[in-house]
Write a protein that holds these residues in place. Structure first.
Motif, PDB file in Angstrom:
ATOM      1  N   GLN A  60       0.833  -1.188   0.000  1.00 38.19           N
ATOM      2  CA  GLN A  60       0.000   0.000   0.000  1.00 38.19           C
ATOM      3  C   GLN A  60       0.880   1.255   0.000  1.00 38.19           C
ATOM      4  O   GLN A  60       1.933   1.274   0.623  1.00 38.19           O
ATOM      5  CB  GLN A  60      -0.916   0.004   1.235  1.00 38.19           C
ATOM      6  N   PRO A  61       0.487   2.368  -0.786  1.00 38.81           N
ATOM      7  CA  PRO A  61       1.275   3.598  -0.774  1.00 38.81           C
ATOM      8  C   PRO A  61       1.254   4.245   0.598  1.00 38.81           C
ATOM      9  O   PRO A  61       0.308   4.103   1.357  1.00 38.81           O
ATOM     10  CB  PRO A  61       0.570   4.469  -1.814  1.00 38.81           C
ATOM     11  N   ALA A  62       2.346   5.001   0.862  1.00 38.80           N
ATOM     12  CA  ALA A  62       2.437   5.694   2.140  1.00 38.80           C
ATOM     13  C   ALA A  62       1.377   6.782   2.211  1.00 38.80           C
ATOM     14  O   ALA A  62       0.952   7.335   1.190  1.00 38.80           O
ATOM     15  CB  ALA A  62       3.832   6.301   2.303  1.00 38.80           C
ATOM     16  N   ALA A  63       0.952   7.114   3.373  1.00 41.78           N
ATOM     17  CA  ALA A  63      -0.090   8.120   3.555  1.00 41.78           C
ATOM     18  C   ALA A  63       0.450   9.501   3.230  1.00 41.78           C
ATOM     19  O   ALA A  63       1.629   9.779   3.376  1.00 41.78           O
ATOM     20  CB  ALA A  63      -0.597   8.072   4.994  1.00 41.78           C
ATOM     21  N   GLY A  64      -0.464  10.488   2.755  1.00 41.02           N
ATOM     22  CA  GLY A  64      -0.082  11.872   2.507  1.00 41.02           C
ATOM     23  C   GLY A  64       0.512  12.084   1.133  1.00 41.02           C
ATOM     24  O   GLY A  64       0.621  11.185   0.315  1.00 41.02           O
ATOM     25  N   ARG A  65       0.933  13.354   0.874  1.00 39.41           N
ATOM     26  CA  ARG A  65       1.512  13.724  -0.397  1.00 39.41           C
ATOM     27  C   ARG A  65       2.972  14.076  -0.213  1.00 39.41           C
ATOM     28  O   ARG A  65       3.386  14.508   0.862  1.00 39.41           O
ATOM     29  CB  ARG A  65       0.751  14.902  -1.002  1.00 39.41           C
ATOM     30  N   VAL A 101      10.293   5.782  -6.690  1.00 39.90           N
ATOM     31  CA  VAL A 101      10.679   4.725  -5.752  1.00 39.90           C
ATOM     32  C   VAL A 101       9.908   4.787  -4.447  1.00 39.90           C
ATOM     33  O   VAL A 101      10.080   3.921  -3.589  1.00 39.90           O
ATOM     34  CB  VAL A 101      12.199   4.811  -5.457  1.00 39.90           C
ATOM     35  N   ARG A 102       9.064   5.773  -4.295  1.00 39.54           N
ATOM     36  CA  ARG A 102       8.275   5.891  -3.057  1.00 39.54           C
ATOM     37  C   ARG A 102       6.800   5.852  -3.396  1.00 39.54           C
ATOM     38  O   ARG A 102       6.326   6.630  -4.228  1.00 39.54           O
ATOM     39  CB  ARG A 102       8.601   7.198  -2.329  1.00 39.54           C
ATOM     40  N   PRO A 103       6.054   4.933  -2.792  1.00 39.98           N
ATOM     41  CA  PRO A 103       4.610   4.848  -3.061  1.00 39.98           C
ATOM     42  C   PRO A 103       3.851   5.960  -2.353  1.00 39.98           C
ATOM     43  O   PRO A 103       3.211   5.737  -1.318  1.00 39.98           O
ATOM     44  CB  PRO A 103       4.238   3.469  -2.520  1.00 39.98           C
ATOM     45  N   GLN A 104       3.904   7.189  -2.918  1.00 36.73           N
ATOM     46  CA  GLN A 104       3.285   8.342  -2.272  1.00 36.73           C
ATOM     47  C   GLN A 104       2.612   9.203  -3.329  1.00 36.73           C
ATOM     48  O   GLN A 104       3.059   9.272  -4.482  1.00 36.73           O
ATOM     49  CB  GLN A 104       4.347   9.164  -1.515  1.00 36.73           C
TER      50      GLN A 104
END
Length: 403
Positions: A60-65, A101-104
């Protein structure tokens, strides 16, 4: 009778025992040596290269922007402030790299920030380029070794110089703070023959007082630039730029004295005194001093300002008396005598009329004597002497500077 034949029994292969179910263990434990992981567990996650979560679920992507994306959008919105657009570009590019590289969330914000920053950058750089090409509002233009501009340029009034040719301007006599200066070989309507300063008043004295001062100073400077009025092309007149109330607060209060033409023309009005002989220079010097005094006649009526009219009559009489000896010396030359004597005779006839005017207390008498003197002071009285001296005649129709 033999009975039915029974096929012999086939040997039954022994069956392998059923495997014992594996005991539940830690799903995150490393595999046993030699064991292979199912292909499903080796498939990349939705963000490319990320392992799936426990029990085969995608990560799951990290929370927030992304913070860089937010910063890029904000800086892009305010890209006009200093170098904010540069920082907006930098943060936007950095955000896109991190989001690979970051799920955000935040990719759209980063792209918007880059676009806005690029637009602001293009606008600001174009503005700076235009200013550098056209010149800063109060920056002197580039001039060659001869002091002239080599290409059209907008010039502030306090950087206009004698000899500048002006493509077009508002020759109203009271306005004008920036002029388009062009080489005199190009088409132009005006030519600056002097730049003078106005003084004597702490506050703006009004249009009439400013025009009187402009007229006196510019007429005095005119003869140094174009020594012979009659050599100035027909249709050219004197105009003044910069003496309006909007420029009165400046220390120098510059006024550009301009030869204005009613149509576009090329070339310069400037005249070189070295091309004249001694007699021509003597004549022009004398008649110029007289003409300047006579032309400086007050704009107001005699009954409204009798003191100024008396001062004008006195100044005109003084100029005639001062220059008559030089004209008399020219009249002594047999080749010039009759022609120059015609002019000196007219000037001597005007002297007693001017003397009466400068002492008159009755405005009606003052006005009458001035009008009578005018009949002897017309520039056309010079034409016979001009012809004898080899100088161009004054236009009898009143056109040109001497008309």
């Amino acid at each position: 009778m033999p009975g039915p034949t029974v096929p012999p029994e086939q040997p039954v292969a022994p069956q392998a025992p059923e495997p014992t179910p594996a005991a539940p263990g830690n799903p995150y434990a490393p595999p046993a040596p030699g064991a292979q992981r199912p292909m499903s567990e080796l498939a990349p996650g939705p963000y490319g290269g990320l392992p799936p979560g426990p029990y085969g679920l995608p990560a799951q992507p990290a929370a927030g922007r992304d913070g860089y994306a937010i910063a890029s959008l904000v800086l892009g919105l305010f890209g006009f402030a200093c170098l904010a657009w540069v920082a907006g570009l930098a943060f936007g590019i950095a955000a896109l790299r991190r989001l690979r590289v970051r799920p955000q969330a935040g990719r759209g914000m980063a792209v918007a920030g880059i676009v806005l920053s690029a637009l602001w950058g293009a606008f600001l750089l174009t503005t700076v380029a235009v200013i550098l090409i056209a010149g800063w509002p109060d920056r002197p233009p580039h001039r060659g070794a001869d002091g002239r501009v080599g290409a059209p340029v907008q010039v502030a009034l306090n950087h206009v110089k004698e000899g500048d040719c002006v493509e077009s301007a508002d020759f109203s006599g009271l306005t004008g703070d920036r002029l388009k200066v062009v080489p005199c070989t190009a088409q132009h309507r005006g030519e600056v023959f002097a730049v003078v300063g106005l003084a004597g008043y702490a506050d703006y004295p009004g249009d009439e007082a400013v025009l009187a001062q402009e007229q006196a100073k510019c007429l005095e400077a005119r003869s140094r630039y174009a020594i012979d009025d009659a050599a100035v092309p027909a249709g050219v007149r004197i105009a003044f730029l910069g003496g309006g109330a909007e420029n009165w607060g400046t220390a120098a209060r510059p006024v550009a004295c301009v030869f204005e033409s009613g149509r576009m023309r090329t070339g310069s009005v400037r005249q070189d005194p070295d091309r004249l002989n001694e007699q021509q220079r003597t004549f022009l010097d004398a008649v110029d001093a007289i003409t300047t005094a006579v032309r400086n006649r007050p704009r107001a009526e005699a009954e409204d300002d009798p003191a100024t009219h008396r001062a004008w009559a006195a100044a005109s009489a003084a100029a005639i008396r001062t220059r008559l000896p030089a004209l008399d010396r020219l009249a002594a030359d047999p080749k010039l005598g009759p022609a120059v004597t015609e002019l000196t005779g007219a000037l001597r006839a005007a002297l007693p009329l001017l003397d009466v005017a400068r002492n008159a207390q009755d405005p009606a008498v003052l006005d009458t004597e001035e009008l009578d003197a005018d009949g002897y002071l017309t520039p056309a009285k010079q034409n016979a002497a001009r012809s004898a001296l080899g100088l161009p005649p004054i236009n009898l129709d009143g056109s040109g500077m001497a008309g």
